[in-house]
Design a protein around this motif. Structure first.
Motif, mmCIF file in Angstrom:
data_model
loop_
_atom_site.group_PDB
_atom_site.id
_atom_site.type_symbol
_atom_site.label_atom_id
_atom_site.label_comp_id
_atom_site.label_asym_id
_atom_site.label_seq_id
_atom_site.Cartn_x
_atom_site.Cartn_y
_atom_site.Cartn_z
ATOM 1 N N ALA B 49 -16.771 7.106 -13.192
ATOM 2 C CA ALA B 49 -17.163 6.078 -12.233
ATOM 3 C C ALA B 49 -18.624 6.269 -11.841
ATOM 4 O O ALA B 49 -19.141 7.372 -11.780
ATOM 5 N N VAL B 55 -17.905 0.823 -2.979
ATOM 6 C CA VAL B 55 -16.863 -0.178 -2.779
ATOM 7 C C VAL B 55 -16.578 -0.253 -1.284
ATOM 8 O O VAL B 55 -16.333 0.763 -0.641
ATOM 9 N N VAL B 209 -18.398 -5.033 -3.913
ATOM 10 C CA VAL B 209 -19.026 -3.979 -4.705
ATOM 11 C C VAL B 209 -20.500 -4.003 -4.352
ATOM 12 O O VAL B 209 -21.131 -5.064 -4.366
ATOM 13 N N GLU B 241 -17.773 4.491 -5.749
ATOM 14 C CA GLU B 241 -16.708 4.092 -6.659
ATOM 15 C C GLU B 241 -15.883 5.314 -7.074
ATOM 16 O O GLU B 241 -14.679 5.262 -7.232
#
Ligand SMILES: Nc1ncnc2c1ncn2[C@@H]1O[C@H](COP(=O)(O)OP(=O)(O)OP(=O)(O)O)[C@@H](O)[C@H]1O
Ligand SMILES: [Mg+2]
Lengths: 229, 385
Positions: B49, B55, B209, B241
């Motif tokens: 990630a 996020v 995001v 993330e």
């Protein structure tokens, strides 16, 4: 250099007992026994009288509680395990009731086994193995596995294995105990030849009077004590 | 040399027993390798990630939405490069068992934030322009035989109904770990439909995001965003993330730990079985060992003989197991594609498999080796007939 008449085996005040828990089972008590060089001795006696135990002590595969065992000029009761193993490999040939061949090895390989502990080259080993297989009359069967040989033949392979290192003494615990009469006769003749032709000293435990007859000397063991007949 | 020959012949003495032990070790090693790979892949998602993507979600739980109106305020936070948003859509294709991830997203910002989803400029543009358009990953397209221009109908679950999309592009993952079994479509398409059918669910997103300039800014930006909405109706939780993935992973942590334990237990079990077999084998050969000792062979010789056999058996099983790992992993990758983006076995796992096999051999050899090496000759010789 030992005199020709000096005994090859000299046993003094030998005692051995087994201990099971607190119970002590005396097997041999104060044994004194000489065996001359080139002798063929039969050890007889009832079952449980300690014949195998005595033979094992002479051959250095069991340890005594007391006393002395001299074989040649070696006092074997004082040897450590490792020295004893080396001494056995060079000085004693073993013949067992059930032959004790290694089933996954051929006759040739079985006979070669003791030589693997020496410094002989592969060529030299092969010469020795073939020579002793000739002595026992099985040179033509050397690629056979024990399961492909009769009992008598297996015992002859075992004898070849016992003499391949040219030891001074041969010990045999009921070598004919598992054989029919004809095969037993062959084996006894072979042992007799080893004594006469090759000058070996043979110590044989047996129950069979016929076998004992072949010997020069019969010793009886009873309740841990020896007697001469 | 002689001993090797002897060991090999001993190995073939009880063919069935040796073969069964080898197969047992092979199966255990295979299971061990696959389970380890599985656990590794589970964490790989989080490892791959991005750490420049944050996020933002509802602080209560992922299932609660956030108002779309937060978008501009998040954009205004210093350090933020771009913001996009999306909704977990949760629809399926034809049958419920055809499960794959599908999201309603804002396309331009999303594809900018996820450069690993590689699309040709034409497909990208076609997708942007078609409000009913969608894109899918290559593996997903392959699974259902979809081609650009196809009409795809999904059955909604969270958002009931039949949802029609036109396939406008098939993206290719830049990296092996990039998930290629995803369908993405326009959030505005979903939102308009909701406005007409269930207006109270409209104008809400599942998550934002947020791109940040550099990873070091992540904590600062996260705090700044969350403090913006402190004491509002929908408080936010912003994390990288990676942390976001880890919160998923941690939900299943217990299962993963259990799988790991199982993988070691498999090895432990085969160890016990192999040890028992070796002990049995050695017991049968006690008189042979005693004979060899009588002839002057030492404990070390016998030890080598027994130990060699046990290690040879286990290593053979290990090699078979390793050899089976590759086709098995390939099979999983093809047949269980919906669960794993890829299923490849690492060199580390292969080495661990061999190490496991070796330790099975060593452990199962110890006791019989010790027995064989220390047997009293006179006792061993008695065990004949
Ligand atoms: N390991 C042992 N532990 C306890 N007692 C033993 C052990 N080995 C032998 N004995 C005992 O020692 C005695 C002598 O045993 P040995 O095997 O020497 O007899 P044997 O004369 O060779 O008998 P057989 O003719 O039946 O072979 C027996 O009473 C036997 O029970
Ligand atoms: Mg006896």
């Amino acid at each position: 250099m030992p005199e020709a008449s000096a005994p090859i085996v000299r046993i003094r005040n030998l005692s051995k007992a087994y201990r099971r828990g607190t119970q002590v089972i005396p097997v041999l008590t104060d044994i004194n026994f000489d065996i001359a060089r080139g002798e063929f001795v039969a050890l007889m006696g009832p079952s449980g009288s300690g014949k195998s135990t005595l033979l094992n002590l002479i051959a250095g595969i069991d340890s005594a509680d007391q006393g002395s065992i001299q074989v040649g000029d070696v006092e074997i009761t004082t040897l450590g395990e490792s020295d004893l193993a080396r001494w056995r490999a060079g000085s004693v040939g073993f013949i067992f009731q059930f032959y004790n061949l290694i089933p996954v090895l051929t006759a040739y390989e079985n006979v070669e086994l003791p030589l693997l502990l020496t410094h002989l080259s592969r060529r030299e080993r092969s010469e020795h193995v073939e020579a002793v297989l000739n002595v026992v009359g099985l040179a033509d069967r050397m690629d056979h596995y024990p399961s492909q040989l009769s009992g008598g033949q297996q015992q002859r392979v075992a004898i070849a294995r016992a003499i391949v290192t040219d030891p001074e003494i041969l010990v045999a615990d009921e070598p004919t105990g598992d054989l029919d009469r004809a095969s037993a006769e062959e084996i006894l003749q072979l042992m007799d030849r080893l004594v006469r032709e090759f000058g070996k000293t043979v110590i044989m435990v047996t129950h069979d009077p016929r076998a004992a007859e072949k010997a020069h000397l019969i010793r009886h063991l009873e309740k841990g004590e020896l007697s001469v007949t | 040399m002689f001993f090797l020959k002897y060991i090999l012949r001993n190995l073939f003495r009880h063919k069935l027993r040796s073969v069964l032990t080898i197969v047992g070790v092979a199966v255990a090693v295979l299971a061990f390798g696959l389970l380890r790979t599985l656990v590794g892949l589970w964490y790989a998602g989080a490892e791959h990630a991005s750490d420049t993507r944050l996020v933002t979600r509802n602080s209560i739980s992922l299932v609660f939405p956030l108002p779309i109106s937060y978008l501009d305020r998040i954009r205004g936070v210093p350090g933020v490069t771009s913001v996009s948003y999306g909704n977990w859509f949760g629809a399926y294709y034809k049958d419920q068992k055809n499960f794959f991830a599908n999201y309603a997203i804002e396309p331009r910002g999303y594809l900018e934030l996820y450069p690993e989803l590689m699309l040709s400029p034409k497909e990208k543009n076609d997708f942007f322009l078609d409000r009913k358009g969608c894109i899918v990953g290559e593996r997903l397209a392959k699974t259902y035989g979809w081609k650009v221009g196809d009409l795809i109908t999904l059955k909604g679950t969270i958002f009931p109904g039949q949802w029609e999309f036109v396939l406008r592009g098939i993206y290719h993952g830049k990296e092996k770990a990039t998930e290629e079994r995803i369908l993405l479509f326009h959030w505005s398409y979903l939102n308009e439909a909701l406005r007409q059918t269930v207006p109270r669910r409209a104008d809400q997103v599942g998550y934002f995001v947020v791109g940040v300039k550099k990873p070091e800014l992540a904590p600062e930006v996260s705090m700044a965003i969350d403090s913006l909405f402190k004491n509002s109706l929908a408080e936010t939780l912003t994390e990288t993330e990676k942390a976001f993935h880890m919160s998923f992973v941690s939900m299943t942590e217990a299962i993963m730990v259990a799988i790991q334990i199982v993988s070691y237990m498999v090895i432990a079990i085969i160890m016990v079985v192999a040890a028992n077999t070796m002990a049995m084998t050695a017991r049968e050969r006690i008189s042979e060992y005693a004979t060899l000792k009588t002839l002057g062979f030492k404990g070390g010789h016998l030890g080598g003989l027994i130990f060699g056999e046990s290690v040879l058996i286990s290593l053979s099983g290990g090699v078979v197991g390793v050899a089976a790992t590759f086709p098995a992993a390939h099979w999983i990758e093809v047949e269980l594609a919906q669960f794993f983006p890829y299923f490849s076995v690492s060199t580390e796992t292969i080495l661990l498999e061999l190490l496991a096999a070796l330790s099975v051999g060593v452990v199962s050899g110890i006791f019989p080796t010790w027995r064989g090496a220390t047997i009293r000759i006179a006792d061993g010789l008695k065990r004949i007939g």
